[in-house]
Design an enzyme around this catalytic site. Structure first.
Site: not given
Length: 643
Positions: A268, A272, A401, A535
């Site tokens: 993360e 980010r 993913d 998404e």
């Protein structure tokens, strides 16, 4: 996967295990003494030390003084007329003279101690006159000085590196007034989200828009790192919100500090923070963003100190100690986490000339290439100690993913020279199409999940990004199958639109099934929520760029209106707990990715293609645009410092 609180928010957004502050009660308050009392204790100890030194110094008349272990010092003879005895060309310095000199030094020392003692007493009197608040302010000032000194040590100058050719970083204004109005509406929504965060959550990671206060999750540890500020910067920039961008830059320059005792998600923080800082640097050219990105990357490197080089999921930014999520299969690392570092780390090596970042991610790739893959599929779990797969669970949604996404984007970012990454992507997609992609009875194409030899006919909102990925990877696919993969992307986009259209709010659920008569609908209550995810809109945007079919703009506008109607509150935007309810309750969280991704993709959907053109920019999994690097065969030859 059980409750929303325990669901991994994604490989692209992992994981929201919410161990709040209440799980670890603080007992510090019961032990705290007032600062004034602590100060008095310190001063008392100092005064006692002074008196002790004054009264208990050894008496030189009772003890012989040793200089370098000798009672008398031998001095080469120069002149005997000044006293002393001439013995064989050396002068013996008399002991009486030595003791006299020692007494003078001792007296000087006593005077100094006396003066220091009196000074300490005066300072103590002054301190005792001050209020508690004044004392606290002085303590804070001293702390700030230490922090600034540490920052100076961390701020090493970086080598000058030529910026890639940056095209299309502003404007993109459409000629059609209707499209322009829709784009302006998205910009107004961004302003509403930012302004409320600025007012009620500034410096916190995220915002609780109904409670109107800061919010954070365990992926950011216990520190307030301004995640929303860093995540939103590039969106603000491309929207032309430059005053807001400068506000964010100023906060980052003065307050963003990584030397904190805080355990954070490597994945993360990479997508980010490092992604957001690098994008802000490339768009604006402001050095502070590059410097902060490199500082943070250095704090993440200890996570790679494992027997295999596969990084831990979490690392303490101060101590460098890493560990994995307790819920992950037998202490495993997660495919979508350790497999979603490549883009950012290659850019770090490009900008610094230091190959360490590039080498870390290439080591991961080489290890994965050597491993057996059941049915050609990559399981979601890999043990960093043993180098063996965990349970055989394969997903193109959460946990898996963005690994596949970054294989394709490594190839694109290298100006299509990283053919190794492209081959890994093509091989993986062929296995996914063979084992995971199916058509429902109603004709909807979906991507299921492989669990222990069984296909689960369920698709997550996170998996909907894959429609855009198939379209993005169509050009360059093997066996001249570009048309096939563009069509596959369109089918996934259609299925995901149906998951939105079949709800009351016209917003998609977290996951939806294809069992029996139920298609593209959530069945379990804990899968009916919408947390401002991007998404589906991401796939609409990619499909628009590659086809210019107006239905994608229409679908995007439907989502824009639904978000504005059902998620907007006076203090920002909130997720909703049930998209099938006509009067849903709010989750009271304005996610940082709503500003980084959802609103950015909507804005780009209603912009011309010359804003961040895909031939020149590649978006990381948090929608932070990074420029294509014209590198030869995935080396770093574009950087003269490395060449």
């Amino acid at each position: 996967m059980t409750t929303p609180a325990l669901l991994p928010l994604s490989g692209r957004r992992l994981p929201p295990l919410s161990l709040g502050a209440s799980a670890f009660p603080h007992h510090r308050a019961t032990l705290r003494l007032s600062e004034k009392f602590i100060l008095l204790l310190i001063l008392s100890a100092f005064i006692t030390l002074c008196f002790g030194a004054f009264f208990f110094l050894p008496d030189s008349s009772k003890h012989k003084r040793f200089d370098l272990g000798l009672e008398d010092v031998l001095i080469p003879h120069v002149d005997t007329s000044k006293g002393g005895k001439n013995l064989g060309g050396f002068l013996i310095h008399g002991q009486g003279h030595d003791e006299h000199r020692h007494r003078e030094e001792e007296e000087r020392l006593r005077n100094k101690i006396r003066a220091d003692h009196e000074k300490a007493l005066e300072e103590a009197k002054e301190k005792l006159k001050k209020s508690r608040d004044e004392i606290q302010a002085e303590i804070q000032t001293e702390k700030n000085k230490v922090v600034q000194e540490l920052k100076k040590k961390d701020s090493k100058p970086l080598p000058p590196v030529p910026l890639p050719n940056l095209i299309g970083i502003s404007s993109g204004e459409p000629a059609d007034p209707d499209i322009r109005e829709k784009r302006n509406k998205v910009k107004e929504m961004m302003k509403h989200a930012w302004d409320n965060y600025r007012q009620y959550g500034w410096g916190h990671n995220e915002l609780k828009p109904i409670a109107r206060k800061g919010h954070s999750t365990n992926i950011f540890g216990n520190s307030q790192m301004g995640a929303t500020i860093v995540d939103a910067l590039d969106t603000l920039y491309i929207m032309g919100l430059h005053d807001e961008f400068r506000e964010g830059q100023e906060w980052i320059d003065k307050n963003l500090d990584f030397s904190v005792n805080s355990e954070v998600s490597v994945f993360e923080v990479n997508i980010r923070f490092i992604g957001g800082l690098l994008a802000a640097y490339y768009l604006s050219g402001q050095e502070v963003f590059k410097i902060k990105a490199v500082q943070l990357a250095g704090k993440l490197l200890p996570a790679f100190n494992t027997p295999t080089g596969i990084p831990w999921a979490m690392v303490n930014l101060k101590s460098g100690v890493g560990r994995n999520w307790g819920w992950a299969s037998a202490g495993s690392s997660i495919l979508a986490e350790f497999g979603t570092l490549h883009m950012e780390f290659v850019h770090l090596s490009y900008l610094t000339g230091d190959p360490v970042y590039y080498n870390k991610v290439m080591h991961i790739r080489k290890l994965l290439q050597k491993m057996d893959r059941p049915n050609g599929l990559y399981p979601n779990y890999l043990n960093p100690r043993t180098g063996r797969w965990g349970q055989h669970h394969t997903s193109v949604g959460g946990l898996g993913d963005s690994f596949y996404e970054y294989l394709l984007k490594a190839w694109l970012m290298s100006d299509k020279t990283d053919t190794e990454a492209r081959k890994m992507y093509d091989d993986a997609i062929e296995a996914i199409e063979k084992h995971l992609i199916r058509k429902s009875n109603g004709g909807l194409t979906f991507i299921g999940e492989w669990k222990n030899g069984h296909l689960e006919r369920k698709m997550g909102h996170l998996t909907c990004f894959a429609g855009g990925m198939f379209a993005l990877g169509a050009d360059g696919s093997r066996d001249d199958k570009a048309g096939h993969y563009l069509q596959l992307g369109a089918e996934i986009a259609h299925t995901c639109h149906e998951s939105y259209d079949r709800t009351t709010l016209k917003l998609g659920p977290e996951a939806f099934k294809f069992d029996g008569g139920v298609e593209a609908v959530a069945v379990r209550q804990n899968e009916k929520y919408y947390i401002l995810r991007p998404e589906v809109i991401e796939t609409y945007w990619y499909m628009w760029r590659f086809t210019h079919d107006p239905k994608y703009r229409q679908w995007g506008w439907e989502a824009t209106q639904a978000i504005d109607k059902y998620c907007r509150v006076s203090g920002g935007f909130s997720g909703v707990k049930d998209v099938y309810s006509s009067s849903p309750t709010y989750d009271d969280v304005q996610q940082s990715f709503f500003l980084a991704e959802t609103l950015k993709y909507l804005y780009l959907l209603f912009s011309n293609d010359d804003l961040l053109p895909l031939d020149n920019w590649v978006f990381n999994t948090e929608a932070h645009p990074l420029p294509v690097l014209h590198l030869a065969n995935t080396t770093l030859s574009g950087n003269p410092a490395y060449r």
